[in-house]
Design a protein around this motif. Sequence first.
Motif, short mmCIF file in Angstrom:
data_model
loop_
_atom_site.label_atom_id
_atom_site.label_comp_id
_atom_site.label_asym_id
_atom_site.label_seq_id
_atom_site.Cartn_x
_atom_site.Cartn_y
_atom_site.Cartn_z
N ARG A 25 55.18 -8.68 52.91
CA ARG A 25 55.39 -7.86 51.71
C ARG A 25 55.90 -6.49 52.13
NH1 ARG A 25 50.21 -9.72 49.43
NH2 ARG A 25 49.42 -7.70 50.05
N PHE A 26 56.92 -6.02 51.41
CA PHE A 26 57.56 -4.75 51.71
C PHE A 26 57.96 -4.08 50.41
CE2 PHE A 26 61.52 -2.39 52.98
CZ PHE A 26 60.94 -1.52 53.88
N ALA A 27 57.68 -2.78 50.28
CA ALA A 27 58.06 -2.07 49.06
C ALA A 27 58.48 -0.65 49.38
CB ALA A 27 56.91 -2.06 48.06
N LEU A 28 59.49 -0.20 48.66
CA LEU A 28 60.00 1.16 48.76
C LEU A 28 59.93 1.81 47.39
CD1 LEU A 28 63.20 0.56 50.91
CD2 LEU A 28 61.25 1.96 51.58
N LYS A 29 59.49 3.07 47.40
CA LYS A 29 59.45 3.86 46.16
C LYS A 29 60.46 5.00 46.31
CE LYS A 29 56.50 6.66 43.23
NZ LYS A 29 55.14 7.09 42.93
N VAL A 30 61.35 5.12 45.34
CA VAL A 30 62.32 6.22 45.36
C VAL A 30 61.59 7.50 44.96
CG1 VAL A 30 64.47 7.12 44.40
CG2 VAL A 30 64.22 4.66 44.79
N LEU A 31 61.68 8.52 45.81
CA LEU A 31 61.05 9.81 45.51
C LEU A 31 62.02 10.74 44.80
CD1 LEU A 31 59.12 10.38 48.87
CD2 LEU A 31 58.27 9.34 46.75
N GLU A 32 63.27 10.75 45.26
CA GLU A 32 64.31 11.53 44.59
C GLU A 32 65.67 11.02 45.01
OE1 GLU A 32 63.89 15.65 45.61
OE2 GLU A 32 64.20 15.29 47.74
N GLY A 33 66.64 11.22 44.12
CA GLY A 33 68.00 10.81 44.44
C GLY A 33 68.69 10.10 43.31
N PRO A 34 69.91 9.66 43.56
CA PRO A 34 70.75 9.05 42.53
C PRO A 34 70.17 7.80 41.88
CG PRO A 34 72.04 9.46 44.52
CD PRO A 34 70.64 9.81 44.82
#
Length: 155
Positions: A83-92
Motif C-alpha cells: 500500500r502506497f499513498a501520496l497527499k498533495v500539500l501544495e501545487g497545481p
Amino acid sequence: MVVKEKKDQRTVGVGVEALWRAMAKDTVTVIPKIMPSIVRSIEVIEGDGGLGSVLLFNLGDHHVESKRKQTEKIVELDDSEYRFALKVLEGPALTLRNFSALTTSFQLSKIGEQETLVDMKVVYETEKEEANTGDIALQPAISYIQFLEKYVLES
C-alpha cells in the motif's frame, strides 16, 4: 467543503514486486523517467524517502513559472501489504483543479507471476462537486499506472 472519493482498478502485466519497487521504493528516480514532460525531477525535502517524507516535484515546462513546483507527502507506505499513498500539500494538482485536499492511494495485489491488480483511490475535497470531478482527480493515477507498467516491462 465536499469530501468525496473515487475508486478504480487496473490489471497490469508485470509482477507485484517489480511494480512495487518502481512505485514505492524508486519513485523519486522513476517518475521523472516515465513522465519527463510532466515531472522534471523530484527531491526529498523532508525525511528519508520513506513514510512521512515530503517530496518536491519540479514540474515540466508546460506549467507557467509560478506553477512549476508541487509538494507531496508519503502518507502510507506498507511493504507487507503493498500500500502506497501520496497527499498533495501544495501545487497545481490542487490549484488548477480547485481541490483543497487530494490524496491518492494504491493497493497492489498479486494475481500471477507477471500480473498485478492495482486498486486506486483518490480522496479529494472541493468547494463544489461537478459531474466529472472524481474522474478528473483519478485520471493522473490511471496514467501513472500505465506509465509504470510500460517502464517495468522495458526495464
